[in-house]
Scaffold this motif. Structure first.
Motif, PDB file in Angstrom:
ATOM      1  N   ASP A  72       0.830  -1.202   0.000  1.00 45.71           N
ATOM      2  CA  ASP A  72       0.000   0.000   0.000  1.00 45.71           C
ATOM      3  C   ASP A  72       0.865   1.252   0.000  1.00 45.71           C
ATOM      4  N   VAL A  73       1.951   1.211   0.754  1.00 48.41           N
ATOM      5  CA  VAL A  73       2.872   2.356   0.783  1.00 48.41           C
ATOM      6  C   VAL A  73       3.482   2.578  -0.600  1.00 48.41           C
ATOM      7  N   ARG A  74       3.883   1.494  -1.237  1.00 53.26           N
ATOM      8  CA  ARG A  74       4.448   1.612  -2.595  1.00 53.26           C
ATOM      9  C   ARG A  74       3.413   2.157  -3.567  1.00 53.26           C
ATOM     10  N   ASP A  75       2.190   1.677  -3.462  1.00 54.90           N
ATOM     11  CA  ASP A  75       1.139   2.159  -4.357  1.00 54.90           C
ATOM     12  C   ASP A  75       0.869   3.645  -4.137  1.00 54.90           C
ATOM     13  N   ALA A  76       0.904   4.080  -2.872  1.00 50.77           N
ATOM     14  CA  ALA A  76       0.696   5.492  -2.571  1.00 50.77           C
ATOM     15  C   ALA A  76       1.833   6.334  -3.158  1.00 50.77           C
ATOM     16  N   GLU A  77       3.052   5.857  -3.028  1.00 54.02           N
ATOM     17  CA  GLU A  77       4.204   6.578  -3.589  1.00 54.02           C
ATOM     18  C   GLU A  77       4.130   6.614  -5.114  1.00 54.02           C
ATOM     19  N   ASP A  78       3.773   5.481  -5.693  1.00 56.24           N
ATOM     20  CA  ASP A  78       3.660   5.432  -7.160  1.00 56.24           C
ATOM     21  C   ASP A  78       2.597   6.404  -7.657  1.00 56.24           C
ATOM     22  N   LEU A  79       1.488   6.476  -6.937  1.00 56.03           N
ATOM     23  CA  LEU A  79       0.424   7.394  -7.349  1.00 56.03           C
ATOM     24  C   LEU A  79       0.901   8.834  -7.250  1.00 56.03           C
ATOM     25  N   ALA A  80       1.549   9.187  -6.139  1.00 53.50           N
ATOM     26  CA  ALA A  80       2.049  10.552  -5.968  1.00 53.50           C
ATOM     27  C   ALA A  80       3.033  10.906  -7.077  1.00 53.50           C
ATOM     28  N   ASN A  81       3.893   9.985  -7.396  1.00 59.39           N
ATOM     29  CA  ASN A  81       4.871  10.232  -8.463  1.00 59.39           C
ATOM     30  C   ASN A  81       4.185  10.385  -9.821  1.00 59.39           C
ATOM     31  N   SER A  82       3.168   9.559 -10.064  1.00 58.30           N
ATOM     32  CA  SER A  82       2.478   9.643 -11.356  1.00 58.30           C
ATOM     33  C   SER A  82       1.681  10.945 -11.474  1.00 58.30           C
ATOM     34  N   LEU A  83       1.201  11.462 -10.337  1.00 60.78           N
ATOM     35  CA  LEU A  83       0.462  12.725 -10.344  1.00 60.78           C
ATOM     36  C   LEU A  83       1.393  13.933 -10.319  1.00 60.78           C
ATOM     37  N   GLY A  84       2.658  13.680 -10.016  1.00 59.39           N
ATOM     38  CA  GLY A  84       3.624  14.772  -9.976  1.00 59.39           C
ATOM     39  C   GLY A  84       3.497  15.651  -8.746  1.00 59.39           C
ATOM     40  N   ILE A  85       3.058  15.076  -7.615  1.00 62.05           N
ATOM     41  CA  ILE A  85       2.912  15.875  -6.399  1.00 62.05           C
ATOM     42  C   ILE A  85       4.028  15.550  -5.411  1.00 62.05           C
ATOM     43  N   ASP A  86       4.409  16.539  -4.627  1.00 64.67           N
ATOM     44  CA  ASP A  86       5.372  16.322  -3.555  1.00 64.67           C
ATOM     45  C   ASP A  86       4.700  15.559  -2.428  1.00 64.67           C
ATOM     46  N   TYR A  87       5.477  14.736  -1.741  1.00 61.74           N
ATOM     47  CA  TYR A  87       4.923  13.949  -0.652  1.00 61.74           C
ATOM     48  C   TYR A  87       6.037  13.539   0.296  1.00 61.74           C
ATOM     49  N   GLU A  88       5.645  13.051   1.461  1.00 58.83           N
ATOM     50  CA  GLU A  88       6.613  12.457   2.371  1.00 58.83           C
ATOM     51  C   GLU A  88       5.981  11.280   3.080  1.00 58.83           C
ATOM     52  N   VAL A  89       6.843  10.340   3.459  1.00 57.67           N
ATOM     53  CA  VAL A  89       6.413   9.163   4.204  1.00 57.67           C
ATOM     54  C   VAL A  89       6.860   9.350   5.647  1.00 57.67           C
ATOM     55  N   ILE A  90       5.900   9.296   6.571  1.00 55.44           N
ATOM     56  CA  ILE A  90       6.199   9.483   7.988  1.00 55.44           C
ATOM     57  C   ILE A  90       5.738   8.253   8.757  1.00 55.44           C
ATOM     58  N   ASP A  91       6.659   7.572   9.390  1.00 52.19           N
ATOM     59  CA  ASP A  91       6.368   6.395  10.204  1.00 52.19           C
ATOM     60  C   ASP A  91       5.711   6.854  11.510  1.00 52.19           C
ATOM     61  N   ILE A  92       4.456   6.467  11.734  1.00 50.79           N
ATOM     62  CA  ILE A  92       3.762   6.895  12.954  1.00 50.79           C
ATOM     63  C   ILE A  92       3.792   5.818  14.036  1.00 50.79           C
ATOM     64  N   GLY A  93       4.548   4.765  13.801  1.00 49.33           N
ATOM     65  CA  GLY A  93       4.598   3.659  14.760  1.00 49.33           C
ATOM     66  C   GLY A  93       5.052   4.083  16.139  1.00 49.33           C
ATOM     67  N   GLY A  94       6.083   4.929  16.207  1.00 48.34           N
ATOM     68  CA  GLY A  94       6.608   5.371  17.498  1.00 48.34           C
ATOM     69  C   GLY A  94       5.608   6.212  18.269  1.00 48.34           C
ATOM     70  N   ILE A  95       4.864   7.066  17.553  1.00 53.66           N
ATOM     71  CA  ILE A  95       3.840   7.889  18.196  1.00 53.66           C
ATOM     72  C   ILE A  95       2.754   6.997  18.782  1.00 53.66           C
ATOM     73  N   LEU A  96       2.334   6.007  18.025  1.00 53.68           N
ATOM     74  CA  LEU A  96       1.291   5.095  18.499  1.00 53.68           C
ATOM     75  C   LEU A  96       1.735   4.345  19.753  1.00 53.68           C
ATOM     76  N   LYS A  97       2.969   3.871  19.749  1.00 54.51           N
ATOM     77  CA  LYS A  97       3.479   3.128  20.909  1.00 54.51           C
ATOM     78  C   LYS A  97       3.489   4.007  22.153  1.00 54.51           C
ATOM     79  N   ALA A  98       3.866   5.281  21.969  1.00 63.36           N
ATOM     80  CA  ALA A  98       3.905   6.199  23.108  1.00 63.36           C
ATOM     81  C   ALA A  98       2.511   6.410  23.688  1.00 63.36           C
ATOM     82  N   ILE A  99       1.503   6.529  22.811  1.00 63.27           N
ATOM     83  CA  ILE A  99       0.127   6.708  23.281  1.00 63.27           C
ATOM     84  C   ILE A  99      -0.373   5.442  23.962  1.00 63.27           C
ATOM     85  N   TYR A 100      -0.127   4.300  23.359  1.00 67.20           N
ATOM     86  CA  TYR A 100      -0.564   3.039  23.944  1.00 67.20           C
ATOM     87  C   TYR A 100       0.056   2.834  25.330  1.00 67.20           C
ATOM     88  N   ALA A 101       1.315   3.218  25.471  1.00 68.06           N
ATOM     89  CA  ALA A 101       2.022   3.014  26.738  1.00 68.06           C
ATOM     90  C   ALA A 101       1.467   3.876  27.861  1.00 68.06           C
TER      91      ALA A 101
END
Length: 271
Positions: A72-101
């Motif tokens: 899904d991440v690859r598909d999202a990146e491929d779509l952004a590239n095909s549309l010619g838009i700037d984007y960034e990938v941000i891993d939210i795993g650490g934020i989630l762990k902090a909230i869960y804890a």
């Protein structure tokens, strides 16, 4: 069901209306463009495709490595590239762990939905953080089926400035996506909110979108009775009741929080 499927002319008119509405909200808010969270799924891909045509779009891809499908991440990146838009990938795993804890007493086994809802709420925070930094509006990706069923997280994926496809049933989202050229591999994916591994919309709701949309369209757009909906769709009484109960029970998600009418109380004191 007659009327649910859109003609070519209707698709063009809907496409134009959505694009005009996106332009209008950006202009009214005096912002620089829009933020779209790209999941690699059909809804966000459709919104991004339409928005990119008329405003400057910045994409956010917000995976949680513990549950997100790398495809899904690859598909999202491929779509952004095909549309010619700037984007960034941000891993939210650490934020989630902090909230869960912060609340370790109960785990995801005991409170599966509570834990799952943290994810879209964190994504909402990231969307607005980026939007505020860049001077943009946040475009949501919810569709009409999800909104009626309450199949979204309050103040999560429901926390947006505009819902461009919020009046398109999922059936029409598939049509519109093909109409505007969303990649077929994205269109054919089983719809999923990505809340946990293997999760799919239809399994969680217990009904296929094809039937669900026919029932909702029959009730809310055509004004049919249950007997008429049953005749047109073949839906059984238990399923129809379950759908209507879910629509009713999730009304609070579609409205602003209730406010106590203090002025009415004060007026009554003097009456």
């Amino acid at each position: 069901m007659k009327g649910l499927m859109l003609s070519k002319d209707e698709l063009v008119k809907c496409e134009n209306a959505i694009e005009e509405a996106i332009v209008k909200i950006v202009e009214m808010s005096k912002t620089n463009g829009a933020i779209v969270a790209l999941s690699g799924g059909i809804d966000s891909s459709l919104v991004a495709t339409l928005a990119t045509r008329v405003v400057d779009v910045y994409g956010l891809i917000l995976p949680d490595p513990s549950t997100s499908d790398p495809g899904d991440v690859r598909d999202a990146e491929d779509l952004a590239n095909s549309l010619g838009i700037d984007y960034e990938v941000i891993d939210i795993g650490g934020i989630l762990k902090a909230i869960y804890a912060a609340r370790p007493k109960l785990g995801p086994r005991e409170c599966k939905i509570a834990y799952a809802n943290v994810k879209p709420r964190v994504r909402m925070v990231m969307n607005y953080f980026a939007a505020n930094l860049d001077g943009r509006v946040v475009l949501g990706t919810g569709n009409k089926t999800e909104l009626l069923m309450g199949y979204f997280t309050k103040y999560g994926d429901g926390g947006v400035d505009m819902l461009p496809i919020g009046d398109l049933y999922k059936t029409r989202v598939w049509q519109m996506a093909r109409h505007v050229g969303v990649p077929e591999k994205i269109i054919k994916k089983p719809p999923s909110a990505g809340l946990w591994k293997g999760q799919t919309d239809e399994e969680e709701m217990g009904i296929r979108y094809e039937l669900l949309d026919k029932v909702l369209y029959g009730v809310f757009d055509l004004g049919l009775t249950y007997e008429e909906v049953e005749k047109a769709t073949g839906v059984d009484d238990a399923t129809f009741t379950r759908i209507m109960e879910r629509v009713r029970d999730n009304e609070h998600k579609r409205n602003m929080p209730p406010i106590v009418d203090i002025e009415a109380v004060l007026r009554s004191c003097h009456s």
